[in-house]
Design a protein around this motif. Structure first.
Motif, PDB file in Angstrom:
ATOM      1  N   GLU A  93     -11.671   2.192   7.122  1.00 45.00           N
ATOM      2  CA  GLU A  93     -10.855   1.081   7.600  1.00 45.00           C
ATOM      3  C   GLU A  93     -10.333   0.238   6.453  1.00 45.00           C
ATOM      4  OE1 GLU A  93     -12.567  -1.895  10.115  1.00 45.00           O
ATOM      5  OE2 GLU A  93     -14.451  -1.896   9.015  1.00 45.00           O
ATOM      6  N   TRP A  94      -9.125  -0.257   6.669  1.00 42.77           N
ATOM      7  CA  TRP A  94      -8.498  -1.163   5.721  1.00 42.77           C
ATOM      8  C   TRP A  94      -8.850  -2.584   6.108  1.00 42.77           C
ATOM      9  CZ3 TRP A  94      -5.469   0.190   1.563  1.00 42.77           C
ATOM     10  CH2 TRP A  94      -5.133   1.548   1.474  1.00 42.77           C
ATOM     11  N   LEU A  95      -9.075  -3.409   5.104  1.00 42.56           N
ATOM     12  CA  LEU A  95      -9.367  -4.811   5.344  1.00 42.56           C
ATOM     13  C   LEU A  95      -8.516  -5.613   4.367  1.00 42.56           C
ATOM     14  CD1 LEU A  95     -11.209  -6.790   6.870  1.00 42.56           C
ATOM     15  CD2 LEU A  95     -12.889  -6.492   5.064  1.00 42.56           C
ATOM     16  N   ILE A  96      -7.602  -6.402   4.888  1.00 37.99           N
ATOM     17  CA  ILE A  96      -6.760  -7.226   4.023  1.00 37.99           C
ATOM     18  C   ILE A  96      -7.043  -8.679   4.385  1.00 37.99           C
ATOM     19  CG2 ILE A  96      -4.422  -7.742   3.240  1.00 37.99           C
ATOM     20  CD1 ILE A  96      -3.551  -5.011   4.232  1.00 37.99           C
ATOM     21  N   THR A  97      -7.604  -9.414   3.432  1.00 41.62           N
ATOM     22  CA  THR A  97      -7.988 -10.800   3.689  1.00 41.62           C
ATOM     23  C   THR A  97      -7.480 -11.662   2.543  1.00 41.62           C
ATOM     24  OG1 THR A  97     -10.094 -10.446   2.551  1.00 41.62           O
ATOM     25  CG2 THR A  97     -10.103 -10.182   4.935  1.00 41.62           C
ATOM     26  N   ASN A  98      -7.565 -12.955   2.749  1.00 42.18           N
ATOM     27  CA  ASN A  98      -7.255 -13.861   1.659  1.00 42.18           C
ATOM     28  C   ASN A  98      -8.371 -14.902   1.581  1.00 42.18           C
ATOM     29  OD1 ASN A  98      -6.280 -15.678  -0.177  1.00 42.18           O
ATOM     30  ND2 ASN A  98      -4.164 -15.377   0.445  1.00 42.18           N
ATOM     31  N   PRO A  99      -9.359 -14.646   0.709  1.00 37.92           N
ATOM     32  CA  PRO A  99     -10.524 -15.536   0.630  1.00 37.92           C
ATOM     33  C   PRO A  99     -10.135 -16.972   0.286  1.00 37.92           C
ATOM     34  CG  PRO A  99     -10.877 -13.518  -0.645  1.00 37.92           C
ATOM     35  CD  PRO A  99      -9.443 -13.514  -0.208  1.00 37.92           C
ATOM     36  N   SER A 100      -8.985 -17.168  -0.369  1.00 32.49           N
ATOM     37  CA  SER A 100      -8.619 -18.524  -0.760  1.00 32.49           C
ATOM     38  C   SER A 100      -7.923 -19.280   0.377  1.00 32.49           C
ATOM     39  CB  SER A 100      -7.719 -18.492  -1.993  1.00 32.49           C
ATOM     40  OG  SER A 100      -6.477 -17.896  -1.669  1.00 32.49           O
ATOM     41  N   LYS A 101      -7.608 -18.575   1.482  1.00 32.75           N
ATOM     42  CA  LYS A 101      -6.925 -19.244   2.598  1.00 32.75           C
ATOM     43  C   LYS A 101      -7.770 -19.088   3.864  1.00 32.75           C
ATOM     44  CE  LYS A 101      -2.962 -20.055   0.422  1.00 32.75           C
ATOM     45  NZ  LYS A 101      -3.555 -20.084  -0.910  1.00 32.75           N
ATOM     46  N   GLY A 102      -8.815 -19.872   3.987  1.00 32.14           N
ATOM     47  CA  GLY A 102      -9.667 -19.724   5.172  1.00 32.14           C
ATOM     48  C   GLY A 102     -10.506 -18.486   4.971  1.00 32.14           C
ATOM     49  N   GLY A 103     -11.815 -18.603   4.990  1.00 37.62           N
ATOM     50  CA  GLY A 103     -12.648 -17.473   4.598  1.00 37.62           C
ATOM     51  C   GLY A 103     -12.922 -16.491   5.708  1.00 37.62           C
ATOM     52  N   HIS A 124     -12.875 -13.075   7.833  1.00 37.22           N
ATOM     53  CA  HIS A 124     -12.667 -11.659   7.580  1.00 37.22           C
ATOM     54  C   HIS A 124     -12.081 -11.031   8.822  1.00 37.22           C
ATOM     55  CE1 HIS A 124     -14.194 -10.939   3.649  1.00 37.22           C
ATOM     56  NE2 HIS A 124     -15.080 -11.855   3.868  1.00 37.22           N
ATOM     57  N   HIS A 125     -10.931 -10.421   8.657  1.00 36.52           N
ATOM     58  CA  HIS A 125     -10.280  -9.803   9.796  1.00 36.52           C
ATOM     59  C   HIS A 125     -10.125  -8.340   9.564  1.00 36.52           C
ATOM     60  CE1 HIS A 125      -9.557 -12.988  12.505  1.00 36.52           C
ATOM     61  NE2 HIS A 125      -9.602 -13.739  11.429  1.00 36.52           N
ATOM     62  N   HIS A 126     -10.465  -7.575  10.547  1.00 31.59           N
ATOM     63  CA  HIS A 126     -10.388  -6.137  10.404  1.00 31.59           C
ATOM     64  C   HIS A 126      -8.987  -5.696  10.751  1.00 31.59           C
ATOM     65  CE1 HIS A 126     -14.503  -5.461   9.388  1.00 31.59           C
ATOM     66  NE2 HIS A 126     -14.702  -6.542  10.067  1.00 31.59           N
ATOM     67  N   HIS A 127      -8.525  -4.790   9.918  1.00 35.55           N
ATOM     68  CA  HIS A 127      -7.146  -4.375   9.988  1.00 35.55           C
ATOM     69  C   HIS A 127      -7.172  -2.897  10.328  1.00 35.55           C
ATOM     70  CE1 HIS A 127      -3.086  -3.917   8.539  1.00 35.55           C
ATOM     71  NE2 HIS A 127      -3.495  -2.776   8.089  1.00 35.55           N
ATOM     72  N   HIS A 128      -6.494  -2.492  11.409  1.00 35.92           N
ATOM     73  CA  HIS A 128      -6.570  -1.068  11.812  1.00 35.92           C
ATOM     74  C   HIS A 128      -5.242  -0.397  11.569  1.00 35.92           C
ATOM     75  CE1 HIS A 128     -10.390  -1.966  13.558  1.00 35.92           C
ATOM     76  NE2 HIS A 128      -9.830  -3.025  14.118  1.00 35.92           N
ATOM     77  N   ASN A 143     -11.168   2.155  -3.736  1.00 39.89           N
ATOM     78  CA  ASN A 143     -10.779   3.087  -2.664  1.00 39.89           C
ATOM     79  C   ASN A 143      -9.336   2.843  -2.226  1.00 39.89           C
ATOM     80  OD1 ASN A 143     -13.303   4.247  -2.566  1.00 39.89           O
ATOM     81  ND2 ASN A 143     -14.028   2.980  -0.877  1.00 39.89           N
ATOM     82  N   ALA A 144      -8.984   1.567  -2.081  1.00 39.65           N
ATOM     83  CA  ALA A 144      -7.632   1.231  -1.631  1.00 39.65           C
ATOM     84  C   ALA A 144      -6.608   1.649  -2.684  1.00 39.65           C
ATOM     85  CB  ALA A 144      -7.529  -0.270  -1.351  1.00 39.65           C
TER      86      ALA A 144
END
Length: 102
Positions: free
Chosen positions: A86-96, A98-102, A8-9
């Motif tokens: 909604e967009w979600l940009i995370t970095n699973p390798s740097k602290g797991g 999940h932050h919601h990005h608006h 989707n992104a």
């Protein structure tokens, strides 16, 4: 450095890259703020500099990353349409986290 992106992104970003103002530019993933062990990310259209690496994904979209920013390596860009867009940009390798990005 690595970037992952969901379908989707990739579709949405490809559409944005077809706009006139995006000609010759790529999407830069950058850190907006760091909280303890995790970072918040955003995207903008930009052109690479000598401090950057252009990273290819498996969805035919390349991203610009600052190669000196370890928080960017392994970032995962997702767009969900359900339950709401909604967009979600995370970095699973740097602290797991999940932050919601608006």
């Amino acid at each position: 450095m690595k970037v992952k992106i969901n379908r989707n992104a990739a579709k949405a970003l490809k559409k944005m890259m077809e706009q006139e103002e995006a000609q010759g530019k790529l999407f830069r993933v950058y850190v907006t703020s760091i909280h303890g062990d995790h970072a918040h990310y955003d995207l903008r259209l930009d052109t690479p500099t000598e401090n950057d690496e252009v990273v290819k994904t498996d969805k035919e979209i390349d991203f610009i990353l600052d190669k000196n920013d370890e928080y960017l390596d392994g970032v995962w860009i997702q767009l969900f349409h359900v339950p709401k867009e909604e967009w979600l940009i995370t970095n699973p390798s740097k602290g797991g986290h999940h932050h919601h990005h608006h």
